[in-house]
Design a protein around this motif. Sequence first.
Motif, PDB file in Angstrom:
ATOM      1  N   ALA A 173       0.594  -1.289  -0.097  1.00  0.00           N
ATOM      2  CA  ALA A 173      -0.322  -0.036   0.160  1.00  0.00           C
ATOM      3  C   ALA A 173       1.096   1.027   0.418  1.00  0.00           C
ATOM      4  CB  ALA A 173      -1.003  -0.474   1.670  1.00  0.00           C
ATOM      5  N   GLY A 174       0.311   2.423  -0.660  1.00  0.00           N
ATOM      6  CA  GLY A 174       1.180   3.593  -0.851  1.00  0.00           C
ATOM      7  C   GLY A 174       1.908   4.080  -2.096  1.00  0.00           C
ATOM      8  N   SER A 175       2.881   4.732  -1.703  1.00  0.00           N
ATOM      9  CA  SER A 175       3.219   5.030  -2.304  1.00  0.00           C
ATOM     10  C   SER A 175       4.893   5.068  -2.447  1.00  0.00           C
ATOM     11  CB  SER A 175       3.369   6.937  -2.758  1.00  0.00           C
ATOM     12  OG  SER A 175       2.723   7.058  -2.747  1.00  0.00           O
ATOM     13  N   LYS A 176       5.477   4.912  -3.661  1.00  0.00           N
ATOM     14  CA  LYS A 176       7.430   4.008  -3.928  1.00  0.00           C
ATOM     15  C   LYS A 176       8.011   5.554  -3.955  1.00  0.00           C
ATOM     16  CE  LYS A 176       7.752   3.031  -8.158  1.00  0.00           C
ATOM     17  NZ  LYS A 176       8.577   2.108  -9.195  1.00  0.00           N
TER      18      LYS A 176
ATOM     19  N   ALA B  35       9.878   7.776  -1.234  1.00  0.00           N
ATOM     20  CA  ALA B  35       8.385   7.766  -0.375  1.00  0.00           C
ATOM     21  C   ALA B  35       8.440   6.609   1.141  1.00  0.00           C
ATOM     22  CB  ALA B  35       7.509   7.658  -0.917  1.00  0.00           C
ATOM     23  N   THR B  36       7.806   6.986   1.896  1.00  0.00           N
ATOM     24  CA  THR B  36       7.693   5.729   2.621  1.00  0.00           C
ATOM     25  C   THR B  36       6.534   6.008   2.613  1.00  0.00           C
ATOM     26  OG1 THR B  36       8.546   4.888   5.081  1.00  0.00           O
ATOM     27  CG2 THR B  36       8.494   7.733   4.872  1.00  0.00           C
ATOM     28  N   THR B  37       5.848   4.942   4.070  1.00  0.00           N
ATOM     29  CA  THR B  37       3.847   4.644   3.690  1.00  0.00           C
ATOM     30  C   THR B  37       3.666   3.775   5.057  1.00  0.00           C
ATOM     31  OG1 THR B  37       3.764   4.513   1.696  1.00  0.00           O
ATOM     32  CG2 THR B  37       1.984   3.818   2.842  1.00  0.00           C
ATOM     33  N   GLY B  38       3.254   4.599   6.195  1.00  0.00           N
ATOM     34  CA  GLY B  38       2.601   4.418   7.152  1.00  0.00           C
ATOM     35  C   GLY B  38       1.274   4.912   8.134  1.00  0.00           C
ATOM     36  N   PRO B  39       1.278   4.223   9.053  1.00  0.00           N
ATOM     37  CA  PRO B  39      -0.626   4.414   9.845  1.00  0.00           C
ATOM     38  C   PRO B  39      -0.181   6.296  10.536  1.00  0.00           C
ATOM     39  CG  PRO B  39       0.531   3.163  11.182  1.00  0.00           C
ATOM     40  CD  PRO B  39       1.616   2.843   9.214  1.00  0.00           C
TER      41      PRO B  39
ATOM     42  N   GLY C 261      -5.268   7.676   8.596  1.00  0.00           N
ATOM     43  CA  GLY C 261      -4.773   6.646   7.798  1.00  0.00           C
ATOM     44  C   GLY C 261      -3.692   6.699   7.499  1.00  0.00           C
ATOM     45  N   THR C 262      -3.826   5.508   6.452  1.00  0.00           N
ATOM     46  CA  THR C 262      -2.360   5.273   6.196  1.00  0.00           C
ATOM     47  C   THR C 262      -1.704   6.317   5.099  1.00  0.00           C
ATOM     48  OG1 THR C 262      -2.943   2.797   5.769  1.00  0.00           O
ATOM     49  CG2 THR C 262      -0.931   3.071   4.473  1.00  0.00           C
TER      50      THR C 262
END
Length: 194
Positions: A72-75, A109-113, A117-118
């Motif tokens: 999930a999310g962006s790179k 990018a980094t993705t987290g809660p 939301g995420t």
Amino acid sequence: MTMQHYHRIGAGLRGLLLANVLIVTACAPEARTSATVADTGVTATGDLRVPANYRDTYQYLGTWAVAAESAAGSKEMHIVYASPGAAAGHRATGKFPDGATLVKEVFEATTGPMTTGTVSHTKALKGWFVMVKDSKNSHPGNKLWGDGWGWAWFDQGTPTKTTSTDYKVDCLTCHEPAKATDWTYSEGYPVLKK
């Protein structure tokens, strides 16, 4: 002091104030001009570099999020800036004016809660992509110029030395889908909308 004395002082002060207004007015256009002159990132010979202080002098156009392939999310996050007047020129004509410079920062990018939301956000700068509008073909012998633009990629840490050698090989393939919109993905930039 007599009333006549106050009138002379008042007239003198009015004259002094008028002189100051004239001095400020005479100097103001020159001061405004030098304050709005932005670095284009182009040398006289057509060499490209990341413009100095673009975050302070350029207009923010928008951000692209590149989706992660397996999570999930962006790179990556691509944050784009345009030189002064570029967005207004585009709104007026549908194209960027000659000399307009676009700077795209490419971040890992980094993705987290988070409580919302995420969320994906920038982590580390990978480099910059710079484009300079040139419909006049000002640098015909330079392989980084063509199709109406100067094109170059710069790795993080080396904003004055491009790793691009030929825009047709290094840059154009990613921009081919945007050929109809002057090689730019203008639909992602809300400030270009009328």
